[in-house]
Design a protein around this motif. Structure first.
Motif, PDB file in Angstrom:
ATOM      1  N   VAL A  61       0.869  -1.183   0.000  1.00 12.07           N
ATOM      2  CA  VAL A  61       0.000   0.000   0.000  1.00 12.07           C
ATOM      3  C   VAL A  61       0.899   1.224   0.000  1.00 12.07           C
ATOM      4  N   GLU A  62       0.936   1.914  -1.104  1.00  7.07           N
ATOM      5  CA  GLU A  62       1.786   3.096  -1.205  1.00  7.07           C
ATOM      6  C   GLU A  62       0.972   4.347  -0.899  1.00  7.07           C
ATOM      7  N   SER A 103     -15.656  -0.041   1.829  1.00  6.92           N
ATOM      8  CA  SER A 103     -16.304   1.199   1.365  1.00  6.92           C
ATOM      9  C   SER A 103     -16.077   1.402  -0.133  1.00  6.92           C
ATOM     10  N   LYS A 104     -16.870   2.301  -0.696  1.00  8.38           N
ATOM     11  CA  LYS A 104     -16.832   2.510  -2.140  1.00  8.38           C
ATOM     12  C   LYS A 104     -15.830   3.583  -2.561  1.00  8.38           C
ATOM     13  N   ASP A 105     -15.037   4.085  -1.632  1.00 13.28           N
ATOM     14  CA  ASP A 105     -14.060   5.095  -2.065  1.00 13.28           C
ATOM     15  C   ASP A 105     -12.902   4.413  -2.792  1.00 13.28           C
ATOM     16  N   HIS A 106     -12.013   5.231  -3.361  1.00 15.27           N
ATOM     17  CA  HIS A 106     -10.933   4.730  -4.218  1.00 15.27           C
ATOM     18  C   HIS A 106     -10.123   3.629  -3.537  1.00 15.27           C
ATOM     19  N   PHE A 107      -9.753   3.849  -2.268  1.00 11.79           N
ATOM     20  CA  PHE A 107      -8.949   2.856  -1.567  1.00 11.79           C
ATOM     21  C   PHE A 107      -9.787   1.646  -1.162  1.00 11.79           C
ATOM     22  N   GLY A 108     -10.996   1.896  -0.705  1.00 14.11           N
ATOM     23  CA  GLY A 108     -11.888   0.809  -0.311  1.00 14.11           C
ATOM     24  C   GLY A 108     -12.119  -0.154  -1.475  1.00 14.11           C
ATOM     25  N   ARG A 109     -12.256   0.424  -2.664  1.00 20.89           N
ATOM     26  CA  ARG A 109     -12.469  -0.410  -3.862  1.00 20.89           C
ATOM     27  C   ARG A 109     -11.265  -1.303  -4.121  1.00 20.89           C
ATOM     28  N   GLN A 110     -10.058  -0.733  -3.971  1.00 20.31           N
ATOM     29  CA  GLN A 110      -8.861  -1.538  -4.194  1.00 20.31           C
ATOM     30  C   GLN A 110      -8.787  -2.655  -3.162  1.00 20.31           C
ATOM     31  N   GLN A 148       0.363 -14.527  -4.028  1.00 21.51           N
ATOM     32  CA  GLN A 148      -0.055 -13.307  -4.694  1.00 21.51           C
ATOM     33  C   GLN A 148       0.685 -12.109  -4.136  1.00 21.51           C
ATOM     34  N   ILE A 149       0.982 -11.168  -5.023  1.00 18.07           N
ATOM     35  CA  ILE A 149       1.512  -9.878  -4.587  1.00 18.07           C
ATOM     36  C   ILE A 149       0.667  -8.799  -5.238  1.00 18.07           C
ATOM     37  N   PHE A 150       0.179  -7.875  -4.422  1.00 17.65           N
ATOM     38  CA  PHE A 150      -0.703  -6.814  -4.911  1.00 17.65           C
ATOM     39  C   PHE A 150      -0.025  -5.467  -4.756  1.00 17.65           C
ATOM     40  N   PHE A 151      -0.221  -4.590  -5.746  1.00 18.30           N
ATOM     41  CA  PHE A 151       0.220  -3.206  -5.595  1.00 18.30           C
ATOM     42  C   PHE A 151      -1.004  -2.293  -5.588  1.00 18.30           C
ATOM     43  N   THR A 152      -1.164  -1.555  -4.477  1.00 19.14           N
ATOM     44  CA  THR A 152      -2.295  -0.622  -4.380  1.00 19.14           C
ATOM     45  C   THR A 152      -1.762   0.727  -3.896  1.00 19.14           C
ATOM     46  N   HIS A 153      -2.565   1.747  -3.981  1.00 20.81           N
ATOM     47  CA  HIS A 153      -2.092   3.039  -3.482  1.00 20.81           C
ATOM     48  C   HIS A 153      -3.223   3.934  -3.010  1.00 20.81           C
ATOM     49  N   LEU A 154      -2.859   4.941  -2.271  1.00 21.84           N
ATOM     50  CA  LEU A 154      -3.729   6.041  -1.882  1.00 21.84           C
ATOM     51  C   LEU A 154      -2.963   7.285  -2.278  1.00 21.84           C
ATOM     52  N   THR A 155      -3.564   8.165  -3.063  1.00 22.07           N
ATOM     53  CA  THR A 155      -2.826   9.356  -3.484  1.00 22.07           C
ATOM     54  C   THR A 155      -3.372  10.591  -2.778  1.00 22.07           C
TER      55      THR A 155
END
Lengths: 397, 421
Positions: free
Chosen positions: A40-41, A237-244, A259-266
């Motif tokens: 989580v970046e 939740s339905k926000d950008h991060f919640g969706r990821q 598995q390796i996942f790449f996600t972020h919050l900007t």
């Protein structure tokens, strides 16, 4: 509290005493056990001091007259530190020993450019510019040499091009933002046509070959997802991060295997009126992580580790626009069943700043090495920390 | 290989005609390719460059789509605007104009996400369409004062107390020279020259008393330079032609050729005084353009893929659906991801975007609801080879002959070669 201290410092004797939390880890790791790593970046440079704050600090109050919350708003996690109120949801996770907070993480010499700093965190290399291969990609390649049967699915769920940290990966990367993204359409005959068309290899390295490879791995991913419910699991939740996070949950359930996942919050580049934006992001972060941690805990299979990091922290003194400018060291978080839990990296020392910034005491690569040893079973030869000791953030197996 | 810009003297047959129509436009039907091959290179190129007579109904259809753009822009409907552009590219009797506009839209990347004004964005697109084939200096001057561009690069408040370095930097880094061909001090000085270039009531206005009229030194030129002077100075730099040549080659050839060829292309650009139509008349008739190294192997952008599929098949598709599909494939007209424009080549392709391309193909082949079926039909004995040639550039045999024309087309479009053009 006391009990956990005891467990941390003398694991050998704890084993013989047979405390139940350790019994789970006393067996040798099942080589077939699925392992998941979720990156989580927090892009933009998260103000770590506002996330994990030294308590009762007079000097901090002087340096941050508008940004620092009042003491009664902060959530104590130890004698010295407290969490931002919007991270309240994560307190139980910390209390149950499933979250490690690592302060003073960074690299030297410090660099305040977003692009350069992100490249450093993604490549794991500080002394030259590396634009092709990343720390995850290289580690996987090394591991594959030793373990020919290694199979890992990589997922890019964030916005933008493929993250550099995955560069050089011997395993294909699946990009998607929703489960529907991988729908190919058409019935079985059409899918068969597409599959047949993407077989074989005309000229290795050609564009046609590249297209075929990508199509094949996308079809495979689509097939695995195929039977999964398209509905996002409950609790996200339905926000950008919640969706990821919801997508990580769906994919963890649908895809067996590592598995390796790449996600972020900007949005963390808070140069002005920081308290109008960072708290909202922290709330979103907390909601997403709590929901995912709960879902993965209930899944019943696989072992997950979540690493939360940012490309740099921010300056200790607030600026004239009630915000903060680019700094140096920051705080990383590690969540999962097998983490040691607690506070690491030494104290946040406001009396020993580096040109007004928090001094990096923990080379970020030591955190990466801990993560790799927990997830892949071994550290990477290509990650060479410049300073700091290994923290041993993952419990020995 | 020397002097690759010399006129091409090889065969101009079906393959060459198809190559020209794919690159200098968005592909064509089999009968159009045949007609062009019959004309020979010189006359075919003349048509491509826009000097032919356009049949009335075709012209009206094209202008109707253009007018639709203006209407939906006023209504603030971005998908409708994107769809209208896409359909006008499909209908265009002069597709080089739209193709070049697409090139400039990427070069002068401006995003509605920040501008938030579709009328301004559509007006900017009109600039690309109408000035895109003229002299670069004229286009550059118009774009530098374009309201959407000014908003995008924070050019709207630009005074001698607070010069806008962002605008000056993008003019040099992105529009004319590229990184490494100017110094930081050139940017600071150029920013002073652009002071007074402001936005007032949605229009460009030069505010004299906000302008720093002192002496400046930009890229070796000294004096009381104004904004237009700086543009002239940038274009007088030797590297400017090479910078543009590399980008034009990347776009029209699919890859950047060896340095020797870039120099030759740049020289041709200079000789034509950066007049795009005159330059392209030489470029599309050159040995370089028809060299086997640059045939077929170029991954189409989403816009190119959908527009060429519909043109080659003479098919119809819903405007807003087309816009949605392009977005799923990673390209939103009027909304590039940032100042550097869109990705290129393989960067367009990942699991999500390739699946989106295939969804478009399968829906087109199914004649799905809301999407109209193919208008024209081939003769009863479907000439599969012709369809294969026009969509893939080569002969591929389907496992069986499908009942509907469009299903056969779907089979060909499902081949990975359909992404190359």
């Amino acid at each position: 509290m006391k009990r956990r201290q005891f467990l941390k410092t003398s694991s050998a004797s704890a084993l013989t005493l047979g405390f139940s939390p350790l019994l789970r880890f006393a067996h040798s790791p099942d080589s077939k056990k699925e392992r998941r790593l979720i990156l989580v970046e927090l892009t933009g440079g998260n103000d770590a001091l506002n996330m994990v704050t030294p308590r009762h600090s007079k000097s901090l109050r002087l340096l941050r007259p508008t940004l620092l919350r009042s003491e009664d708003q902060l959530i104590p996690i130890s004698e010295k530190y407290a969490l931002h109120p919007n991270l309240a949801g994560m307190l139980p996770i910390f209390k149950s020993g499933q979250m490690s907070i690592i302060n003073n993480v960074g690299y030297l010499p410090t660099n305040r450019s977003h692009f350069r700093s992100l490249d450093i965190w993604h490549s794991g290399i500080t002394d030259k510019v590396e634009t092709q291969r990343g720390w995850v990609g290289r580690a996987l390649k090394e591991q594959q040499k030793v373990d020919k049967k290694l199979d890992v699915s990589l997922f890019h769920l964030a916005d933008g091009p493929l993250p550099l940290c995955f560069g050089g990966s011997p395993f294909p990367i699946t990009t998607l933002k929703t489960l529907d993204d991988l729908r190919f359409g058409g019935g079985s005959e059409v899918q068969e046509i597409i599959r047949k068309a993407s077989e074989g290899e005309k000229r290795k390295g050609s564009d046609a070959d590249f297209l075929k490879k990508t199509t094949r791995s996308a079809l495979e991913a689509a097939k695995k997802i195929g039977a999964t419910s398209r509905k996002t699991p409950d609790g996200f939740s339905k926000d950008h991060f919640g969706r990821q996070m919801g997508l990580v949950a769906s994919l963890a359930q649908a895809f067996r295997g590592n598995q390796i996942f790449f996600t972020h919050l900007t949005g963390f580049d808070t140069h002005a009126v920081q308290n109008e934006s960072q708290p909202v992001l922290l709330a979103s972060l907390s909601r997403g992580l709590v929901a995912l941690q709960k879902f993965l805990g209930n899944l019943g299979f696989g072992e997950s580790t979540i690493l939360v990091y940012s490309e740099f922290g921010r300056r200790v003194k607030e600026n004239a626009s009630r915000g903060t400018d680019h700094g140096a060291a920051g705080t990383a978080l590690l969540l999962g069943d097998q983490v040691r839990g607690g506070l690491f990296g030494g104290d946040i020392d406001l009396g020993n700043l580096l040109a007004g910034d928090l001094r990096p005491n923990v080379d970020f690569r030591t955190v990466y090495q801990d993560v790799l040893s927990g997830v892949l079973g071994r550290e990477s030869k290509s990650l060479k920390p410049d300073f700091g000791q290994m923290l041993r953030l993952i419990r020995p197996k | 290989m020397r002097d690759m810009m010399r006129p091409y003297t090889g065969t101009f047959g079906m393959k060459e005609a198809r190559h020209l129509l794919c690159r200098a436009g968005f592909g064509a039907t089999y009968s159009e390719v045949t007609a062009h091959a019959k004309l020979g290179l010189r006359d075919s190129l003349a048509l491509v460059l826009g000097s032919g007579v356009i049949e009335d109904s075709r012209y009206r259809n094209w202008q109707h789509k253009r007018a639709m753009s203006a209407r939906v822009a006023i209504r603030g409907e971005i998908e409708a605007l994107q769809g209208a552009w896409l359909l006008s590219a499909v209908a265009s009797p002069f597709p080089l104009q739209e193709k070049m506009a697409l090139f400039w839209h990427d070069h002068f990347a401006t995003a509605n996400a920040k501008v938030d004004d579709l009328v301004a964005m559509n007006n900017q697109m009109s600039l690309f369409l109408h000035k895109g084939l003229g002299r670069f200096r004229e286009l550059l001057g118009a774009v530098a004062k374009d309201p959407a561009m000014l908003v995008f690069l924070d050019g709207s408040k630009n005074s001698k107390e607070n010069p806008n370095e962002n605008f000056a930097r993008e003019v040099m880094e992105l529009f004319t020279l590229g990184i490494g061909h100017y110094q930081e001090r050139d940017i600071k000085e150029a920013a002073r020259a652009f002071t007074g270039w402001q936005l007032a009531s949605g229009q460009f206005r030069f505010v004299k008393n906000a302008h720093d009229s002192g002496s400046k030194s930009v890229l070796g030129s000294k004096g009381n330079l104004g904004g237009d002077d700086v543009l002239d100075v940038c274009l007088s730099q030797k590297h400017n032609a090479e910078f543009l040549a590399a980008k034009l080659c990347r776009f029209y050839l699919g890859k950047v050729p060896p340095r020797q060829q870039i120099i030759e292309v740049a020289e041709a650009l200079r000789q034509e005084k950066l007049h795009m139509r005159k330059f392209l008349a030489r470029f599309f008739a050159s040995e370089l353009f028809f060299d086997s190294a640059y045939r077929i192997g170029r991954i189409k952008s989403p816009v190119e893929f959908v527009v060429s599929a519909l043109r080659s098949l003479d098919a119809k598709f819903s405007a807003t659906q087309l816009a949605k599909r392009c977005r799923a494939m990673g390209q939103e007209l009027f909304n590039p991801p940032g100042v550097a424009g869109w990705p290129e080549g393989r960067d367009w392709i990942n699991s999500a975007t390739i699946a989106a391309r295939y969804r478009f193909v399968t829906d087109l082949a199914k004649g799905k609801d809301g999407i109209l079926k193919v208008r024209s039909k081939l003769p009863e004995r479907t000439q599969l080879d012709e369809l294969s040639f026009v969509l893939l550039g080569m002969k591929v045999k389907p496992p069986r002959r499908f009942d509907a024309l469009i299903e056969n087309a779907g089979f060909f479009l499902a081949q990975p070669e359909a992404q190359l053009g």
